[in-house]
Design a protein around this motif. Sequence first.
Motif, mmCIF file in Angstrom:
data_model
loop_
_atom_site.group_PDB
_atom_site.id
_atom_site.type_symbol
_atom_site.label_atom_id
_atom_site.label_comp_id
_atom_site.label_asym_id
_atom_site.label_seq_id
_atom_site.Cartn_x
_atom_site.Cartn_y
_atom_site.Cartn_z
ATOM 1 N N MET A 61 60.059 29.133 33.865
ATOM 2 C CA MET A 61 60.871 29.723 32.801
ATOM 3 C C MET A 61 62.335 29.825 33.215
ATOM 4 O O MET A 61 63.243 29.502 32.433
ATOM 5 C CB MET A 61 60.335 31.110 32.434
ATOM 6 C CG MET A 61 61.082 31.747 31.267
ATOM 7 S SD MET A 61 60.412 33.332 30.758
ATOM 8 C CE MET A 61 61.164 34.416 31.966
ATOM 9 N N TYR A 62 62.587 30.241 34.447
ATOM 10 C CA TYR A 62 63.962 30.429 34.903
ATOM 11 C C TYR A 62 64.609 29.120 35.324
ATOM 12 O O TYR A 62 65.835 28.966 35.227
ATOM 13 C CB TYR A 62 63.986 31.453 36.039
ATOM 14 C CG TYR A 62 63.537 32.809 35.578
ATOM 15 C CD1 TYR A 62 64.346 33.587 34.763
ATOM 16 C CD2 TYR A 62 62.276 33.286 35.911
ATOM 17 C CE1 TYR A 62 63.924 34.830 34.315
ATOM 18 C CE2 TYR A 62 61.846 34.530 35.463
ATOM 19 C CZ TYR A 62 62.677 35.291 34.656
ATOM 20 O OH TYR A 62 62.247 36.508 34.196
ATOM 21 N N ILE A 63 63.814 28.158 35.753
ATOM 22 C CA ILE A 63 64.364 26.826 36.034
ATOM 23 C C ILE A 63 64.844 26.190 34.736
ATOM 24 O O ILE A 63 65.926 25.588 34.688
ATOM 25 C CB ILE A 63 63.313 25.948 36.737
ATOM 26 C CG1 ILE A 63 63.059 26.475 38.149
ATOM 27 C CG2 ILE A 63 63.782 24.490 36.793
ATOM 28 C CD1 ILE A 63 61.947 25.778 38.885
ATOM 29 N N PHE A 64 64.062 26.323 33.667
ATOM 30 C CA PHE A 64 64.508 25.826 32.360
ATOM 31 C C PHE A 64 65.741 26.586 31.886
ATOM 32 O O PHE A 64 66.645 25.999 31.270
ATOM 33 C CB PHE A 64 63.381 25.950 31.332
ATOM 34 C CG PHE A 64 62.258 24.979 31.535
ATOM 35 C CD1 PHE A 64 62.511 23.648 31.833
ATOM 36 C CD2 PHE A 64 60.943 25.386 31.417
ATOM 37 C CE1 PHE A 64 61.474 22.746 32.027
ATOM 38 C CE2 PHE A 64 59.899 24.496 31.596
ATOM 39 C CZ PHE A 64 60.162 23.174 31.902
ATOM 40 N N LEU A 117 65.215 23.521 25.094
ATOM 41 C CA LEU A 117 64.607 24.570 24.274
ATOM 42 C C LEU A 117 63.147 24.248 23.973
ATOM 43 O O LEU A 117 62.291 25.148 23.948
ATOM 44 C CB LEU A 117 65.395 24.754 22.977
ATOM 45 C CG LEU A 117 66.800 25.358 23.109
ATOM 46 C CD1 LEU A 117 67.500 25.381 21.762
ATOM 47 C CD2 LEU A 117 66.727 26.763 23.686
ATOM 48 N N LEU A 118 62.846 22.963 23.735
ATOM 49 C CA LEU A 118 61.456 22.553 23.529
ATOM 50 C C LEU A 118 60.631 22.806 24.783
ATOM 51 O O LEU A 118 59.505 23.334 24.704
ATOM 52 C CB LEU A 118 61.402 21.073 23.148
ATOM 53 C CG LEU A 118 60.006 20.440 23.086
ATOM 54 C CD1 LEU A 118 59.135 21.150 22.052
ATOM 55 C CD2 LEU A 118 60.113 18.945 22.766
ATOM 56 N N ALA A 119 61.172 22.447 25.945
ATOM 57 C CA ALA A 119 60.454 22.671 27.210
ATOM 58 C C ALA A 119 60.197 24.157 27.440
ATOM 59 O O ALA A 119 59.114 24.554 27.909
ATOM 60 C CB ALA A 119 61.255 22.084 28.371
ATOM 61 N N MET A 120 61.167 24.999 27.092
ATOM 62 C CA MET A 120 60.996 26.441 27.254
ATOM 63 C C MET A 120 59.910 26.975 26.330
ATOM 64 O O MET A 120 59.127 27.860 26.713
ATOM 65 C CB MET A 120 62.324 27.160 26.984
ATOM 66 C CG MET A 120 63.426 26.799 27.976
ATOM 67 S SD MET A 120 65.030 27.488 27.544
ATOM 68 C CE MET A 120 64.868 29.145 28.169
ATOM 69 N N ALA A 121 59.844 26.442 25.111
ATOM 70 C CA ALA A 121 58.808 26.872 24.166
ATOM 71 C C ALA A 121 57.423 26.465 24.667
ATOM 72 O O ALA A 121 56.461 27.249 24.591
ATOM 73 C CB ALA A 121 59.074 26.274 22.788
ATOM 74 N N LEU A 122 57.299 25.241 25.189
ATOM 75 C CA LEU A 122 56.010 24.787 25.713
ATOM 76 C C LEU A 122 55.599 25.607 26.938
ATOM 77 O O LEU A 122 54.411 25.902 27.126
ATOM 78 C CB LEU A 122 56.088 23.298 26.057
ATOM 79 C CG LEU A 122 56.303 22.349 24.873
ATOM 80 C CD1 LEU A 122 56.455 20.910 25.359
ATOM 81 C CD2 LEU A 122 55.154 22.456 23.877
ATOM 82 N N ASP A 123 56.574 25.965 27.767
ATOM 83 C CA ASP A 123 56.288 26.808 28.934
ATOM 84 C C ASP A 123 55.733 28.160 28.506
ATOM 85 O O ASP A 123 54.736 28.646 29.067
ATOM 86 C CB ASP A 123 57.561 26.991 29.756
ATOM 87 C CG ASP A 123 57.408 28.049 30.834
ATOM 88 O OD1 ASP A 123 56.638 27.815 31.784
ATOM 89 O OD2 ASP A 123 58.043 29.110 30.710
ATOM 90 N N ARG A 124 56.342 28.780 27.502
ATOM 91 C CA ARG A 124 55.843 30.071 27.017
ATOM 92 C C ARG A 124 54.470 29.922 26.358
ATOM 93 O O ARG A 124 53.619 30.813 26.467
ATOM 94 C CB ARG A 124 56.828 30.676 26.005
ATOM 95 C CG ARG A 124 58.134 31.175 26.601
ATOM 96 C CD ARG A 124 57.908 32.275 27.631
ATOM 97 N NE ARG A 124 57.638 31.737 28.959
ATOM 98 C CZ ARG A 124 57.009 32.374 29.922
ATOM 99 N NH1 ARG A 124 56.557 33.589 29.725
ATOM 100 N NH2 ARG A 124 56.814 31.809 31.092
ATOM 101 N N TYR A 125 54.262 28.797 25.686
ATOM 102 C CA TYR A 125 52.962 28.557 25.047
ATOM 103 C C TYR A 125 51.842 28.518 26.085
ATOM 104 O O TYR A 125 50.808 29.178 25.935
ATOM 105 C CB TYR A 125 53.006 27.249 24.259
ATOM 106 C CG TYR A 125 51.640 26.735 23.870
ATOM 107 C CD1 TYR A 125 50.902 27.351 22.858
ATOM 108 C CD2 TYR A 125 51.075 25.638 24.524
ATOM 109 C CE1 TYR A 125 49.644 26.887 22.507
ATOM 110 C CE2 TYR A 125 49.819 25.171 24.185
ATOM 111 C CZ TYR A 125 49.104 25.799 23.173
ATOM 112 O OH TYR A 125 47.853 25.349 22.845
#
Length: 313
Positions: A61-64, A117-125
């Motif tokens: 999350m923080y790397i993104f 932003l897409l990568a961050m959303a997938l990470d949270r998912y």
Amino acid sequence: MLRPNGSVFTPSVLTLIGIPGLESVQCWIGIPFCFMYLMAVIGNTLILVIIKYENSLHSPMYIFLAMLGATDIALSTCILPRMLGIFWFHLTEISFDACLLQMWLIHSFQATESGVLLAMALDRYVAICNPLRHASIFSQKLLTHIGIGVILRAVVLVAPCIVLIKYRLKFYRTTVISHSYCEHMAIVKLATEDIRINKILGLFVAFTILGFDISFITLSYFQIFVTVFQLPQKEARLKAFNTCIAHICVFLQFYLLGFFSFFTHRFGSHIPPYVHILLSSLYLLVPPFLNPIVYGVKTKQIRDQISYCKYLE
């Protein structure tokens, strides 16, 4: 070189006039723009430093978030120094190739930010809907591949727009761009030749990137909300939802401003030109300015590190 009909063959220099209709107050408009730029650079740099030197923040999350901060610094730096040169020092001339380079960088960084932003959303998912597999799925190798893929996608998809302008459009009715920076449609509309292919390609690139990213981001958060509301304990629901608040705020401000700017520029012919220019400029400046504020306020780990740094002082 001028042709008999007054058009210019492949101009070597273009002129950016800034914000048409507001030339007399541009020097004052530059003050809040400069403030937002300085705060964006300082805020995002602070987040990058905190993430780099705090080992507990070396998670996906923080790397993104670090990728987002670096992209925001690069994006705002592509536009603000040149824009302030126009507003404050009347440095309106820019070479044709430099203009194309600025356009390529701006649109590439926009596409990169959307991909992050897409990568961050997938990470949270994955973190919320499948937490036991999060560490194995988002490995260091995958993070590297995502970073490279996001950048390559932006560079490859935006490059054809530059190539078409450079090698297809040869004659221009004027060398004056009614804009404060080099934007795709602002340059294309100067040409005297048929620009339908350029328009279609621009729309294709925009909807390929934004359409794909927004669809999967929306789907990810929909699944997250379904999972969160199925949690039995209220505290667990609030904790899971709180980890997504900052991402949702950043997501909404980036895409809402982007779509409003995009559609008013292409279909809002009745809207004054200065409104188009102000909206498109704010679209590039507001997200880098607000992102570190949003994450600094809503992310406990970053807030704690900032408080700790103040305590040491």
